[in-house]
Design a protein around this motif. Structure first.
Motif, PDB file in Angstrom:
ATOM      1  N   GLU A   1      38.909 -29.271 -15.967  1.00  0.00           N
ATOM      2  CA  GLU A   1      37.914 -30.331 -16.153  1.00  0.00           C
ATOM      3  C   GLU A   1      36.894 -30.364 -15.020  1.00  0.00           C
ATOM      4  OE1 GLU A   1      37.668 -35.203 -16.629  1.00  0.00           O
ATOM      5  OE2 GLU A   1      39.590 -34.204 -16.327  1.00  0.00           O
ATOM      6  N   ALA A   2      37.373 -30.245 -13.772  1.00  0.00           N
ATOM      7  CA  ALA A   2      36.455 -30.305 -12.631  1.00  0.00           C
ATOM      8  C   ALA A   2      35.523 -29.097 -12.618  1.00  0.00           C
ATOM      9  CB  ALA A   2      37.249 -30.384 -11.327  1.00  0.00           C
ATOM     10  N   GLN A   3      36.032 -27.950 -12.949  1.00  0.00           N
ATOM     11  CA  GLN A   3      35.212 -26.739 -12.967  1.00  0.00           C
ATOM     12  C   GLN A   3      34.139 -26.829 -14.042  1.00  0.00           C
ATOM     13  OE1 GLN A   3      37.581 -23.242 -13.624  1.00  0.00           O
ATOM     14  NE2 GLN A   3      36.140 -21.890 -12.599  1.00  0.00           N
ATOM     15  N   PHE A   4      34.533 -27.296 -15.235  1.00  0.00           N
ATOM     16  CA  PHE A   4      33.572 -27.448 -16.317  1.00  0.00           C
ATOM     17  C   PHE A   4      32.457 -28.415 -15.923  1.00  0.00           C
ATOM     18  CE2 PHE A   4      31.990 -29.681 -20.031  1.00  0.00           C
ATOM     19  CZ  PHE A   4      31.731 -28.662 -20.934  1.00  0.00           C
ATOM     20  N   GLU A   5      32.825 -29.558 -15.400  1.00  0.00           N
ATOM     21  CA  GLU A   5      31.824 -30.573 -15.065  1.00  0.00           C
ATOM     22  C   GLU A   5      30.928 -30.123 -13.924  1.00  0.00           C
ATOM     23  OE1 GLU A   5      29.554 -34.003 -15.089  1.00  0.00           O
ATOM     24  OE2 GLU A   5      30.795 -32.984 -16.588  1.00  0.00           O
ATOM     25  N   SER A   6      31.472 -29.363 -12.954  1.00  0.00           N
ATOM     26  CA  SER A   6      30.660 -28.920 -11.821  1.00  0.00           C
ATOM     27  C   SER A   6      29.583 -27.947 -12.276  1.00  0.00           C
ATOM     28  CB  SER A   6      31.559 -28.276 -10.765  1.00  0.00           C
ATOM     29  OG  SER A   6      32.467 -29.217 -10.235  1.00  0.00           O
ATOM     30  N   TYR A   7      29.919 -27.018 -13.135  1.00  0.00           N
ATOM     31  CA  TYR A   7      28.908 -26.077 -13.615  1.00  0.00           C
ATOM     32  C   TYR A   7      27.908 -26.762 -14.536  1.00  0.00           C
ATOM     33  CZ  TYR A   7      30.961 -21.809 -11.698  1.00  0.00           C
ATOM     34  OH  TYR A   7      31.393 -20.828 -10.853  1.00  0.00           O
ATOM     35  N   ARG A   8      28.388 -27.664 -15.408  1.00  0.00           N
ATOM     36  CA  ARG A   8      27.457 -28.371 -16.292  1.00  0.00           C
ATOM     37  C   ARG A   8      26.484 -29.219 -15.481  1.00  0.00           C
ATOM     38  NH1 ARG A   8      25.817 -32.854 -18.013  1.00  0.00           N
ATOM     39  NH2 ARG A   8      27.158 -33.926 -16.494  1.00  0.00           N
ATOM     40  N   ARG A   9      27.018 -29.930 -14.518  1.00  0.00           N
ATOM     41  CA  ARG A   9      26.168 -30.820 -13.714  1.00  0.00           C
ATOM     42  C   ARG A   9      25.201 -30.020 -12.854  1.00  0.00           C
ATOM     43  NH1 ARG A   9      23.087 -33.922 -12.412  1.00  0.00           N
ATOM     44  NH2 ARG A   9      23.320 -35.976 -11.453  1.00  0.00           N
ATOM     45  N   LEU A  10      25.657 -28.868 -12.345  1.00  0.00           N
ATOM     46  CA  LEU A  10      24.757 -28.028 -11.554  1.00  0.00           C
ATOM     47  C   LEU A  10      23.626 -27.497 -12.419  1.00  0.00           C
ATOM     48  CD1 LEU A  10      24.104 -26.591  -8.879  1.00  0.00           C
ATOM     49  CD2 LEU A  10      25.576 -24.706  -9.639  1.00  0.00           C
ATOM     50  N   GLY A  11      23.926 -27.069 -13.647  1.00  0.00           N
ATOM     51  CA  GLY A  11      22.870 -26.595 -14.544  1.00  0.00           C
ATOM     52  C   GLY A  11      21.854 -27.662 -14.841  1.00  0.00           C
ATOM     53  N   GLU A  12      22.325 -28.883 -15.067  1.00  0.00           N
ATOM     54  CA  GLU A  12      21.409 -29.991 -15.322  1.00  0.00           C
ATOM     55  C   GLU A  12      20.547 -30.283 -14.097  1.00  0.00           C
ATOM     56  OE1 GLU A  12      21.670 -34.640 -16.808  1.00  0.00           O
ATOM     57  OE2 GLU A  12      23.450 -33.583 -16.114  1.00  0.00           O
ATOM     58  N   ASP A  13      21.152 -30.263 -12.915  1.00  0.00           N
ATOM     59  CA  ASP A  13      20.421 -30.575 -11.685  1.00  0.00           C
ATOM     60  C   ASP A  13      19.399 -29.492 -11.369  1.00  0.00           C
ATOM     61  OD1 ASP A  13      20.318 -32.334  -9.181  1.00  0.00           O
ATOM     62  OD2 ASP A  13      20.679 -30.346  -8.316  1.00  0.00           O
ATOM     63  N   VAL A  14      19.773 -28.215 -11.528  1.00  0.00           N
ATOM     64  CA  VAL A  14      18.838 -27.112 -11.259  1.00  0.00           C
ATOM     65  C   VAL A  14      17.646 -27.195 -12.198  1.00  0.00           C
ATOM     66  CG1 VAL A  14      18.560 -24.614 -11.429  1.00  0.00           C
ATOM     67  CG2 VAL A  14      20.547 -25.564 -10.236  1.00  0.00           C
ATOM     68  N   ALA A  15      17.907 -27.437 -13.490  1.00  0.00           N
ATOM     69  CA  ALA A  15      16.805 -27.522 -14.453  1.00  0.00           C
ATOM     70  C   ALA A  15      15.919 -28.725 -14.173  1.00  0.00           C
ATOM     71  CB  ALA A  15      17.373 -27.589 -15.870  1.00  0.00           C
ATOM     72  N   ARG A  16      16.515 -29.857 -13.846  1.00  0.00           N
ATOM     73  CA  ARG A  16      15.722 -31.071 -13.593  1.00  0.00           C
ATOM     74  C   ARG A  16      14.795 -30.878 -12.401  1.00  0.00           C
ATOM     75  NH1 ARG A  16      16.279 -34.926 -10.055  1.00  0.00           N
ATOM     76  NH2 ARG A  16      18.359 -34.187  -9.443  1.00  0.00           N
ATOM     77  N   ARG A  17      15.336 -30.323 -11.295  1.00  0.00           N
ATOM     78  CA  ARG A  17      14.500 -30.144 -10.107  1.00  0.00           C
ATOM     79  C   ARG A  17      13.465 -29.041 -10.292  1.00  0.00           C
ATOM     80  NH1 ARG A  17      17.292 -28.390  -5.999  1.00  0.00           N
ATOM     81  NH2 ARG A  17      19.386 -28.311  -6.847  1.00  0.00           N
ATOM     82  N   ALA A  18      13.757 -28.050 -11.142  1.00  0.00           N
ATOM     83  CA  ALA A  18      12.766 -27.004 -11.414  1.00  0.00           C
ATOM     84  C   ALA A  18      11.622 -27.537 -12.261  1.00  0.00           C
ATOM     85  CB  ALA A  18      13.439 -25.824 -12.118  1.00  0.00           C
ATOM     86  N   LEU A  19      11.923 -28.495 -13.142  1.00  0.00           N
ATOM     87  CA  LEU A  19      10.901 -29.010 -14.052  1.00  0.00           C
ATOM     88  C   LEU A  19      10.095 -30.155 -13.452  1.00  0.00           C
ATOM     89  CD1 LEU A  19      12.958 -29.006 -17.380  1.00  0.00           C
ATOM     90  CD2 LEU A  19      11.180 -27.394 -16.710  1.00  0.00           C
ATOM     91  N   GLU A  20      10.626 -30.812 -12.445  1.00  0.00           N
ATOM     92  CA  GLU A  20       9.942 -32.000 -11.903  1.00  0.00           C
ATOM     93  C   GLU A  20       8.500 -31.736 -11.478  1.00  0.00           C
ATOM     94  OE1 GLU A  20      12.350 -33.594  -8.839  1.00  0.00           O
ATOM     95  OE2 GLU A  20      13.407 -35.006 -10.151  1.00  0.00           O
ATOM     96  N   PRO A  21       8.207 -30.631 -10.759  1.00  0.00           N
ATOM     97  CA  PRO A  21       6.811 -30.449 -10.318  1.00  0.00           C
ATOM     98  C   PRO A  21       5.816 -30.310 -11.461  1.00  0.00           C
ATOM     99  CG  PRO A  21       8.309 -29.047  -9.066  1.00  0.00           C
ATOM    100  CD  PRO A  21       9.090 -29.606 -10.190  1.00  0.00           C
ATOM    101  N   ALA A  22       6.276 -29.783 -12.574  1.00  0.00           N
ATOM    102  CA  ALA A  22       5.328 -29.539 -13.668  1.00  0.00           C
ATOM    103  C   ALA A  22       5.674 -30.345 -14.902  1.00  0.00           C
ATOM    104  CB  ALA A  22       5.320 -28.052 -14.015  1.00  0.00           C
ATOM    105  N   LEU A  23       6.497 -31.390 -14.721  1.00  0.00           N
ATOM    106  CA  LEU A  23       6.990 -32.104 -15.895  1.00  0.00           C
ATOM    107  C   LEU A  23       5.869 -32.781 -16.667  1.00  0.00           C
ATOM    108  CD1 LEU A  23       9.670 -32.492 -17.221  1.00  0.00           C
ATOM    109  CD2 LEU A  23       9.986 -34.596 -15.937  1.00  0.00           C
TER     110      LEU A  23
END
Length: 929
Positions: free
Chosen positions: A893-915
């Motif tokens: 469970e912890a491994q699944f959530e860590s990768y899912r949350r990291l993917g969401e965070d990476v995408a969010r911060r990558a999109l913020e400048p040009a959102l």
């Protein structure tokens, strides 16, 4: 019987990527397409391979896109391997619940913050199902769970079915030398001239075929395209020359071993030779060599006179005396060699029967033929053209290689190898016996380690000591296993003949007394005992060979090479996890927890559900590798694979721009019908109709497979096939003249042997597919082929050293195949000393061959130190995060959530400048046209 298709198919216009892209865009845009599809600036989303790690990280990226209203802006969703897991989850979610509910489910609020307003209620059950089945291969963590025991049972069943089939064939081949020995022993004792005459006929046939091949270029009409391949008769003649020389070498060695003198008519014809020469067999060598060379020269003379009359005469006619000198010198030299060989072979035949002759004789004869040809070419000089000398050299080299590996090495292992295994026990010496057991233990250990490391070797860090040792193990261990298997099966065959010989001989109607046990423990005694056994039970030996061949034929005909691989096991569990998540409510079978309704037909994925404006975004492109291990394209001999795309409208391979004019693979008629006009219903692809969505992603994720594109090697291929480490799939080739269908029942053993020997190519009735990462692991190859204006690439493959190997591979192939340059600076993604990087994304520029440009947004699992607290805590507890090995497919469970949350965070911060800019662009793209 099905009615054969019309021959007009051959004259149909072959589709290029523009025709396929037009068909796809008509499906994507529907009524919103009001202009030329070629003018549409498509967007593509690529999810890379990497198993469940990639799928979970990609899930977080999809959630970030859905929350910001950007997911529906992408025309294409290109996935490879693990990226296909979550891609299929999204496609099934849309297909069953529609875009509004699917995007609401992905965009449901969590700890990341508020979601955007939704028109449809969010259903959290699909995401909860993914969490429950994150350990998708065996959800219940118990060694005695149904999935774990089923996994073991399935593997053991499939391995036994495959090994019974292959070991029966290998056993028959191991016993075949004994059968050849029995026939050769009787034949050479009674009529020694028969194998000599047969050898002479084979040699003459070889010379005629070699002359035909060597003079084909002179006889070809002037003006023919030099790039066209030689006609089939020339190719067959070249192969026939090699096989005839190899067969003639064996027959000649057997005949010379017990040859005493020529029959009276032939002896009188060469009676002018000295008696000692005649007794030694040189008369036969001189007569045969002269006859061969006269046939050769006669053919050259005829072809020179009948072929290029308008051109200068061939070298044969310009230098006739050098031909005579070459003929005479080669004949004398051949006679001396035959005299020498006859003495050696006769000595061997007298001491231990014909065993040594059978093993080493063909190689000596082949070398004698090669030396004679060298003398002939040297003395003939300018009478032979450079092209003819090159052809002779290649034929001679291939013949010697075939005889050395196919006869000498294999026969030596099957005849002498069992004696080496039994030597310790027979001699009763403790040291030798211990050495024998140590050898067996070493063989088993290296085989096991090699099997485990065969696929994992490329995951080691390049340039480290571990990488070099693993690479050495992977290269050596399979060969040790192959040689050991041949020896072990040969010993088993010898023992089986000794034990079952009397009963089988009686069953076959023969009578024979038990052979006397050999005296002594050396090799001569062992070979003498083996000879006595073969002579005592000839019918039993033939029955054993026929029984082994019959067993192979039965299992090769009955055992489906696809269904009895590991693909079905893998596919069922992927479908249960990722496609079953949207099948609400599920009605699973209680024993296996599988629901047949979880899967969906691939061709129906985009049939119904559309956005409010009639568009159908996120058209799926599922990447697989078309294995071309035996490819003839010289520039692809390192790739050993091509991109084979699975989609609802077109499944197949299209030649890249660098190979324009080659025939594609796939249902071309359906693709052409799809481009007939905006009012025409797209054609139905035969391959897409035979596949399911779950089957497509299982093929795309077939990472462990004997044929693995540019990772393939002969010995590893043999090892993985024998132990049924096979996840790949055989699909019918609709463009083959035989027109195989998806439900055709082929001779499965043929395709299993093709996997075993690495003979996969694009020209057969069936083609072999495996993990898309065996060709290109990011999924951007097909998007660049479709000239997408914007590509969002999610690279979640394991890359602990940040070597960016998959990115480099994709950039290289896009440049070579499409002329598209990708300029991307990834230096900011390299970790610093503290393990964090400057950023987790990079923006690059795509320049297409015609000068058009596009943008590449590249995301990679990277820690910057700004991640949520739970993700950073997991990273501190697991130093390999976020690039834990792909072999780890058992997420908690912890491994699944860590990768899912990291993917969401990476995408969010990558999109913020040009959102804001992207939202504006998305608003303006609602019509898509």
């Amino acid at each position: 019987m099905p009615r054969p298709r019309s021959r007009r198919r051959k004259d149909s216009r072959l589709p290029d990527i523009r025709a396929v892209r037009d068909a796809e865009l008509r499906t994507i845009l529907g009524p919103a397409l009001r202009r030329d599809p070629q003018s549409v600036e498509a967007w593509g989303l690529a999810l890379s391979g990497g198993g469940i790690r990639s799928a979970t990280f990609g899930l977080g990226v999809l959630q970030a896109l859905a929350r910001n209203g950007l997911l529906e802006c992408f025309h294409y969703l290109s996935t490879v391997s693990g990226g296909g897991y979550v891609g299929a989850f999204l496609q099934a979610l849309v297909r069953r619940h529609g875009f509004r509910r699917a995007f609401a489910t992905l965009g449901a609020p969590d700890d990341a913050g508020p979601a955007r307003a939704q028109d449809a209620p969010a259903d959290t059950r699909p995401l909860r199902h993914l969490r429950e089945y994150s350990n998708y291969l065996a959800p219940r963590k118990s060694p005695f769970s149904g999935d774990t025991l089923g996994m073991v049972g399935t593997y053991v069943r499939n391995v036994l079915l495959v090994q019974v089939q292959l070991c029966a064939l290998i056993l028959a081949l191991c016993l075949l030398p004994l059968l050849v020995y029995a026939g050769a022993d009787v034949l050479t004792r009674r009529w020694p001239v028969v194998p000599l005459v047969a050898s002479g006929i084979a040699g003459m046939a070889a010379m005629l075929m070699l002359a035909y091949v060597s003079t084909w270029a002179d006889r070809r009409p002037q003006g023919d395209a030099e790039t066209e391949p030689p006609p089939r008769p020339v190719v067959l003649a070249a192969l026939g020359t090699i096989l005839s020389l190899a067969l003639g070498s064996m027959l000649g060695a057997l005949g010379l071993a017990r040859y005493q003198h020529l029959p009276a008519p032939l002896a009188g014809a060469v009676g002018w030779l000295p008696p000692e020469w005649s007794a030694a067999g040189a008369d036969l060598g001189v007569a045969t060599a002269a006859l061969y060379l006269l046939i050769w020269h006669g053919w050259l003379a005829w072809s020179g006179l009948a072929g290029r009359r308008q051109a200068p005469p061939p070298p044969l006619l310009r230098h006739p005396w050098r031909f005579v000198l070459g003929t005479a010198g080669a004949a004398v030299f051949a006679g001396l060699l035959v005299a020498l060989l006859r003495g050696w072979l006769a000595t061997w035949a007298g001491s231990d029967g014909l065993w040594h002759v059978l093993v080493a004789g063909p190689l000596l004869m082949a070398l004698a033929v090669a030396l004679t040809a060298i003398v002939h070419l040297g003395l003939a000089g300018p009478a032979m053209s450079d092209l003819q000398r090159e052809i002779w050299a290649r034929v001679g080299g291939k013949t010697c290689a075939l005889v050395a590996l196919g006869m000498t090495l294999s026969l030596g292992l099957t005849i002498y190898g069992p004696w080496l295994l039994r030597a310790g026990a027979e001699q009763g010496r403790q040291a030798l016996s211990a050495a024998g057991w140590a050898g067996v233990a070493t063989w088993l250990a290296t085989t096991g380690l090699g099997l485990l490391a065969a696929h994992g070797a490329r995951l080691a860090k390049a340039g480290t000591r571990r990488s070099r040792w693993i690479d050495l193990l992977v290269r050596v261990a399979p060969w040790i296993f192959v040689f050991g298997l041949l020896v072990a099966l040969s010993l088993a065959g010898h023992v089986l003949l000794q034990l079952a010989g009397p009963a089988l001989e009686h069953l076959a109607g023969g009578t024979a007394a038990a052979p006397a046990p050999p005296t002594g423990n050396g090799l001569p005694a062992y070979l003498d005992g083996l000879r006595a056994t073969v002579e005592a039970y000839p019918r039993a030996l033939a029955l054993l060979v026929l029984a082994a061949l019959g067993t192979w034929l039965l299992f090769a005909w009955a055992v489906d090479v696809n269904e009895f691989s590991l693909n079905a096991f893998y596919r069922n569990r992927l479908v249960r996890c990722y496609l079953g998540a949207s099948n609400v409510p599920r009605n699973p079978e209680p024993t296996t927890n599988f629901d047949p309704d979880d899967d969906l037909p691939l061709a129906d994925v985009v049939e119904r559900e559309r956005m409010d404006d009639g568009t159908r975004p996120l058209y799926p492109l599922i990447g697989t590798a078309l294995n071309l291990v035996a490819a003839r394209q010289l520039d692809w001999q390192d790739r050993k694979a091509a991109s084979f795309c699975l989609s609802p409208g077109w499944c197949g391979w299209l030649p890249p721009d660098s190979r324009a004019g080659e025939r594609p693979i796939g249902d071309t008629e359906a693709a052409i019908a799809a481009t007939a006009g905006p009012g025409r219903r797209p054609g139905r692809d035969a391959l897409a109709s035979s596949l399911t969505l779950g089957g497509a992603i299982a093929i795309s994720g077939a990472a462990v497979n004997p044929n693995m594109g540019y990772h393939s090697s002969p010995a590893v291929t043999f090892l993985l096939t024998l132990f049924d480490a096979r996840l790949g799939w055989w699909l019918p080739n609709p463009l083959h003249p035989g027109h195989p269908s998806g439900d055709a029942v082929p001779f499965f053993g043929r395709w299993l042997l093709a996997e075993l020997l690495g003979r996969t190519h694009a020209g057969g009735k069936f083609v072999h597919l495996s993990d898309g990462g065996h060709f290109e692991n990011l999924g951007i190859y097909e998007l660049v082929r479709r000239r997408c204006r914007f590509i969002l690439c999610v690279d979640a493959a394991a890359d602990p050293a940040r070597a960016f190997a998959d990115l480099g591979n994709a950039v290289h192939k896009c440049r070579v195949d499409f002329g598209a340059d990708i300029d991307l600076d990834v230096s900011g993604l390299v970790p610093r000393d503290d393990g964090t990087a400057e950023r987790s994304c990079a923006v690059g520029r795509i320049t297409y061959a015609d000068g058009a440009t596009g943008t590449l947004l590249y995301l990679k699992p990277t820690l910057t130190g700004e991640e949520p607290a739970d993700v950073l805590h997991y990273a501190r507890s697991h130093p390999a995060f976020p690039h834990e090995p792909t072999s780890d497919q058992y997420f908690d469970e912890a491994q699944f959530e860590s990768y899912r949350r990291l993917g969401e965070d990476v995408a969010r911060r990558a999109l913020e400048p040009a959102l804001e800019r992207l939202r504006t662009a998305a608003t303006g793209r609602r019509g898509w046209g």
